[in-house]
Design a protein around this motif. Structure first.
Motif, mmCIF file in Angstrom:
data_model
loop_
_atom_site.group_PDB
_atom_site.id
_atom_site.type_symbol
_atom_site.label_atom_id
_atom_site.label_comp_id
_atom_site.label_asym_id
_atom_site.label_seq_id
_atom_site.Cartn_x
_atom_site.Cartn_y
_atom_site.Cartn_z
ATOM 1 N N LEU A 24 -13.238 -34.965 13.766
ATOM 2 C CA LEU A 24 -12.346 -34.305 14.724
ATOM 3 C C LEU A 24 -11.352 -35.313 15.305
ATOM 4 N N LEU A 25 -10.207 -34.796 15.759
ATOM 5 C CA LEU A 25 -9.200 -35.699 16.335
ATOM 6 C C LEU A 25 -9.677 -36.257 17.665
ATOM 7 N N THR A 26 -9.365 -37.530 17.892
ATOM 8 C CA THR A 26 -9.608 -38.140 19.197
ATOM 9 C C THR A 26 -8.279 -38.325 19.930
ATOM 10 N N MET A 71 -10.994 -27.055 15.076
ATOM 11 C CA MET A 71 -11.442 -27.799 13.883
ATOM 12 C C MET A 71 -12.958 -27.719 13.674
ATOM 13 N N LYS A 72 -13.705 -27.372 14.758
ATOM 14 C CA LYS A 72 -15.160 -27.567 14.743
ATOM 15 C C LYS A 72 -15.912 -26.824 13.637
ATOM 16 N N ASN A 80 -18.273 -33.281 13.030
ATOM 17 C CA ASN A 80 -17.771 -33.706 14.359
ATOM 18 C C ASN A 80 -17.109 -35.090 14.329
ATOM 19 N N ARG A 90 -9.258 -29.585 18.692
ATOM 20 C CA ARG A 90 -10.647 -30.016 18.412
ATOM 21 C C ARG A 90 -11.545 -28.791 18.273
ATOM 22 N N GLU A 91 -11.421 -27.860 19.195
ATOM 23 C CA GLU A 91 -12.236 -26.652 19.179
ATOM 24 C C GLU A 91 -12.007 -25.870 17.875
ATOM 25 N N LEU A 110 -4.877 -31.207 22.550
ATOM 26 C CA LEU A 110 -5.971 -31.854 21.817
ATOM 27 C C LEU A 110 -7.258 -31.028 21.865
ATOM 28 N N GLU A 111 -7.596 -30.559 23.088
ATOM 29 C CA GLU A 111 -8.849 -29.814 23.239
ATOM 30 C C GLU A 111 -8.874 -28.562 22.358
#
Ligand code: MLC
Ligand code: AMP
Length: 492
Positions: free
Chosen positions: A465-467, A456-457, A462, A453-454, A449-450
């Motif tokens: 972004l996926l949670t 996608m930024k 923001n 997210r990075e 996930l991390e």
């Protein structure tokens, strides 16, 4: 009367009244108008931009307000950009709107590095010492005034065009329904690229000659402290803001709790909208502030449509009755367990003109007799409406932002490790919904996930972004090869 024309009347009626406050100071209506004239005259070089688009990239405050007004006075349709968006999102709006000029605050010019556009003009952020005469022709009601980008059921965000007539109608409808006056004062912390922050808060305040204090962004602690030290009569926010205000209140000591709660008593109205207000939030807020939130319903395309009453009973879980000048109907109604549910259609002077350069989408969104199809599912009791869902499973509302799962899927599929994916909204106490994705990875590749997210930024805002991420061996599909979202939902 168009919005800039209305504001010029406010300047005549209250020239010395402080109507705007930002992090640099407070400004009279005369100073705001003078700065807008400066934008139209010096920055835009007295040119007529009738029929053109001007993008605006400015922080909350004088430069944003004068950019909006000055741009409209030049005849252009204004297209506000979000100062927190990554370059890819800014670029989409700038390219799609084919803006002739971007008005940009000097501190934000770096956000446009590498973005191709016809012209960038630095905008003023203090009033000129001397008045700068600008002889402007009032825009006509039928002229385009404002274009806001909103997500839909197809790909990237699309431009929603409002004329001066629909913009003026949205403003006057709310000024009338919620009885805005020059005695009012509002604290502004919502984004300035969406209807709620632009029209319901800022433009209504400016049109009424009220005072608007603009914060750089929302922060629960700062907003509580402002409420304690300020003198505001109106509060307007999305449900996530109320949730965050409640959490912060719960985190402080008893003396501060009392101080915060007491500071809510001078308000005459507190409004929630842009997403469903959970009844639990309404009740907690009532205990904390003593106010029963007025919940209302609207859309970028329609402005505000339904509202609980200013005076009279506000029904928890319902969004009320049509606002002045708006008509609604429920279509394709079907009986569910104990109610009748149908799609909400809307008609009235607030409604947008078109999706920018998207004739067939515009056409598809109206019925033959010109009702706008909202895609929202409603039920009705004694003329009061309740929003119960959406027709499309591709739309997510998170933190009050409308997000297209298709837009996020298209981005995720560009990731080198992702072979298949499906995005949906999961219920969340704070944000209403959060974005979740199920992905199937390409042979033997790994991702978490991390990392996603990075990655996608720089591609998405923001809040897109996926949670939540679930890695699957395969996705449940129907015989047509379409992912079964209802099945997938059970996995989360
Ligand atoms: C932000 N974060 C989220 C998120 N938004 N996480 C999950 N879901 C979301 N929706 C994360 C960020 O990535 C960041 O993580 C951290 O939260 C802080 O980010 P922030 O930008 O400071 O956000 P936050 O304070 O949480 O924002 C909450 C908010 C904001 C309510 C202030 O969502 C907001 O301004 N919403 C208003 C939207 C709006 O105006 N809608 C109206 C549309 S018009 P990290 O890891 O980086 O710390 C419309 C019509 C109508 O709907 O009827 O009004
Ligand atoms: P936007 O496209 O960002 O303008 O979002 C409009 C959508 O927000 C509507 O179509 C609704 O789905 C949702 N919405 C706005 N207000 C409410 C509300 N009070 N309750 C539930 N949904 C709402």
């Amino acid at each position: 009367m168009t919005f800039p024309e209305r504001f010029s009347e406010v300047v005549v009626d209250f020239p010395r009244k402080k109507i705007l406050t930002d992090k640099n100071g407070s400004y009279t209506s005369d100073e705001v108008f003078r700065t807008a004239q400066f934008v139209a005259a010096e920055i835009l070089n007295h040119q007529s931009f009738k029929g053109e688009r001007i993008c605006l990239l400015a922080p909350p405050g004088l430069s944003y307000v004068s950019g909006m007004l000055g741009g409209m006075m030049s005849g252009a349709m204004m297209v506000p950009l979000c100062i927190d968006h990554p370059k890819a999102e800014l670029e989409h709006v700038i390219e799609d709107s084919s803006a002739k000029i971007i008005l940009v605050h000097p501190d934000l010019i770096h956000l446009l590095d590498g973005i191709v556009c016809q012209k960038k003009k630095l905008i003023a952020d203090s009033p000129p010492k001397e008045p700068v005469p600008y002889n402007w022709d009032y825009p006509k009601p039928s002229d385009n005034a404002l274009m806001l980008y909103t997500s839909g059921t197809t790909g990237k965000p699309k431009g929603v065009v409002h004329t001066h007539a629909s913009l003026a109608s949205q403003i006057s409808c709310l000024v009338e329904a919620w009885e805005w006056t020059d005695e009012d004062s509002i604290l502004h912390f919502l984004p300035l690229h969406h209807t709620h922050g632009i029209i319901n808060k800022l433009f209504c305040a400016l049109s009424a000659g009220a005072h608007c204090e603009m914060l750089p962004k929302f922060d629960a602690k700062i907003v509580w402290e402002k409420i304690v030290n300020g003198k505001y009569s109106l509060f307007m926010a999305v449900p996530t803001v109320y949730s965050k205000m409640i959490s912060y209140w719960e985190s402080v000591g008893d003396t501060t709790k009392i101080k915060y709660s007491e500071s809510c008593s001078p308000f005459r109205l507190m409004v929630s909208g842009s997403a469903a207000l959970p009844v639990s939030v309404l009740e907690k807020w009532k205990t904390i502030s003593g106010h029963i939130l007025l919940e209302r319903y609207g859309m970028t395309e329609t402005g505000m449509v339904l509202s609980n009453p200013l005076q009279g009973e506000r029904i928890a879980g319902f969004v009320g009755k049509p606002l002045p000048g708006m008509e609604v109907r429920m279509v394709n109604a079907e009986e569910s367990s104990d109610s009748v549910i149908g799609e909400l259609e809307v008609r009235g002077a607030n409604i947008f003109k078109e999706y920018w350069k998207k004739n067939s989408e515009t056409k598809k969104s109206f019925t033959e007799d010109e009702w706008f199809k909202t895609g929202d599912l409603v039920t009705e009791v004694n003329g009061n409406y309740k929003i119960v869902g959406r027709l499309s499973t591709d739309i997510i509302k998170s933190g009050g932002y409308k997000i297209s799962s298709l837009e996020i899927e298209a981005v995720l599929l560009q990731h080198p490790a992702i072979g298949e994916c499906c995005v949906l909204g999961l219920p969340d106490e704070t944000y209403g919904e959060v974005i979740a994705a199920a992905v199937v990875l390409k042979n033997n590749l790994q991702v978490n996930l991390e990392e996603i997210r990075e990655w996608m930024k720089d591609k998405l805002a923001n809040y897109k972004l996926l949670t939540v991420l679930k890695i699957q061996d395969s996705l449940p599909m129907n015989s047509m090869g379409k992912v079964l979202k209802s099945e997938l939902r059970k996995l989360f």
